[in-house]
Design an enzyme around this catalytic site. Structure first.
Site, PDB file in Angstrom:
ATOM      1  CG  HIS A   1      -0.324   0.066   2.532  1.00  0.00           C
ATOM      2  ND1 HIS A   1       0.423  -0.963   3.069  1.00  0.00           N
ATOM      3  CD2 HIS A   1      -0.310   1.060   3.466  1.00  0.00           C
ATOM      4  CE1 HIS A   1       0.865  -0.609   4.269  1.00  0.00           C
ATOM      5  NE2 HIS A   1       0.433   0.609   4.529  1.00  0.00           N
TER       6      HIS A   1
ATOM      7  CG  HIS B   1      -0.196   4.375   4.787  1.00  0.00           C
ATOM      8  ND1 HIS B   1      -0.962   3.537   5.562  1.00  0.00           N
ATOM      9  CD2 HIS B   1      -1.004   5.424   4.468  1.00  0.00           C
ATOM     10  CE1 HIS B   1      -2.181   4.062   5.707  1.00  0.00           C
ATOM     11  NE2 HIS B   1      -2.226   5.201   5.048  1.00  0.00           N
TER      12      HIS B   1
ATOM     13  CG  ASP C   1       4.703   2.930   7.462  1.00  0.00           C
ATOM     14  OD1 ASP C   1       3.849   3.154   6.586  1.00  0.00           O
ATOM     15  OD2 ASP C   1       4.418   2.382   8.547  1.00  0.00           O
ATOM     16  CG  HIS C   2       4.144  -0.333   4.343  1.00  0.00           C
ATOM     17  ND1 HIS C   2       4.233  -1.676   4.627  1.00  0.00           N
ATOM     18  CD2 HIS C   2       3.700   0.268   5.482  1.00  0.00           C
ATOM     19  CE1 HIS C   2       3.841  -1.884   5.875  1.00  0.00           C
ATOM     20  NE2 HIS C   2       3.517  -0.720   6.408  1.00  0.00           N
TER      21      HIS C   2
ATOM     22  CG  HIS D   1      -4.160  -0.485   6.080  1.00  0.00           C
ATOM     23  ND1 HIS D   1      -3.992  -0.553   7.455  1.00  0.00           N
ATOM     24  CD2 HIS D   1      -3.199   0.381   5.642  1.00  0.00           C
ATOM     25  CE1 HIS D   1      -3.001   0.224   7.819  1.00  0.00           C
ATOM     26  NE2 HIS D   1      -2.507   0.816   6.746  1.00  0.00           N
TER      27      HIS D   1
END
Length: 256
Positions: free
Chosen positions: A64, A66, A68-69, A145
């Site tokens: 996804h 975001h 931090d990914h 999510h």
């Protein structure tokens, strides 16, 4: 040719920002010479290069969007096009709908759109998406999510790994993980939500998902900052009888 083994190397698993010794979410999955960068969270591009050059990757898979990914896709773009790499062809990039436009929106600084597609051959994921990368078979499922997000099952002839990405417990993840050799599952929440929609696993949820799916082994990852890895493992183990580990940065797990 693959020997049936699948290797999972943890590049980082911190959330929601990198720690001094732990980048955000990122993993290297390899088998039979095929190498996939699975999630490209902040700081993961550095340790990735201990194992593989950017132009040696066979694919990138993003759960996804975001930061931090996915944030290190931005620096990977500059590395692929404007540094010391002579890229023969764009790297296949599997990600949620809108991935290419999201990258281009951030990277474009002039009236001309940045050439994102020169670095990445983007394929948008959908629920049930399937593809192959060398000897690896990838099946992606949409998960819960709050934004478009996916889990993935990666298989060879002799091993299977399921990665949850970020998600609340949901039937699609449990179905995807059925009978897998390893479930790599997030455990960001330290307690069930008191109000609103749940978008992450607690450690107990992680154990429940592993038990219900019949996973042979559980690796807890993406542990929230209000928990220690030891606490997360111990709490997951109260709901799951199989072996439980924590995805420590720099560790490689051989599966199958």
């Amino acid at each position: 040719m693959s020997d049936g083994r699948l290797d999972l190397t943890v590049l980082g698993c911190a959330t929601p920002y990198p720690a001094a010794d732990n980048p955000c979410s990122g993993y290297l999955v390899s088998s039979g010479g095929a190498r996939i960068w699975m999630d490209a969270g902040s700081g993961t591009l550095g340790p990735l290069q201990r194992y593989v050059r950017l132009d040696e990757l066979d694919a990138i898979w993003i759960s996804h969007l975001h930061a931090d990914h996915s944030a290190d896709l931005l620096t990977a773009y500059y590395g692929l096009l404007f540094a010391d790499i002579d890229l023969a062809s764009p790297i296949p990039l599997y990600g949620p709908p809108g991935t290419a436009d999201r990258l281009a929106h951030f990277l474009t600084n002039t009236p001309a759109r940045s050439p994102v597609e020169s670095a990445f051959a983007v394929t948008e994921l959908h629920d049930g998406h399937r593809t192959t990368v060398g000897p690896l078979r990838l099946t992606s499922r949409a998960v819960a999510h709050g934004i478009p997000a996916f889990a993935v099952r990666i298989e060879t002839a002799g091993a299977s790994l399921v990665y949850s990405g970020d998600t609340a417990p949901c039937p699609s993840l449990t179905e995807l993980a059925e009978g897998c050799d390893v479930l790599l599952c997030e455990a960001e929440s330290d307690r069930p939500p008191s109000e609103g929609e749940q978008v992450h696993h607690t450690p107990e949820d992680t154990g429940d998902t592993a038990r219900t799916s019949g996973a042979a082994r559980l690796i807890v990852t993406h542990v929230g900052r209000f928990l220690t890895p030891r606490q997360a493992v111990a709490r997951a183990a109260t709901h799951y009888d199989g072996p439980v580990d924590h995805a420590a940065p720099g560790v490689t797990y051989s599966i199958g």
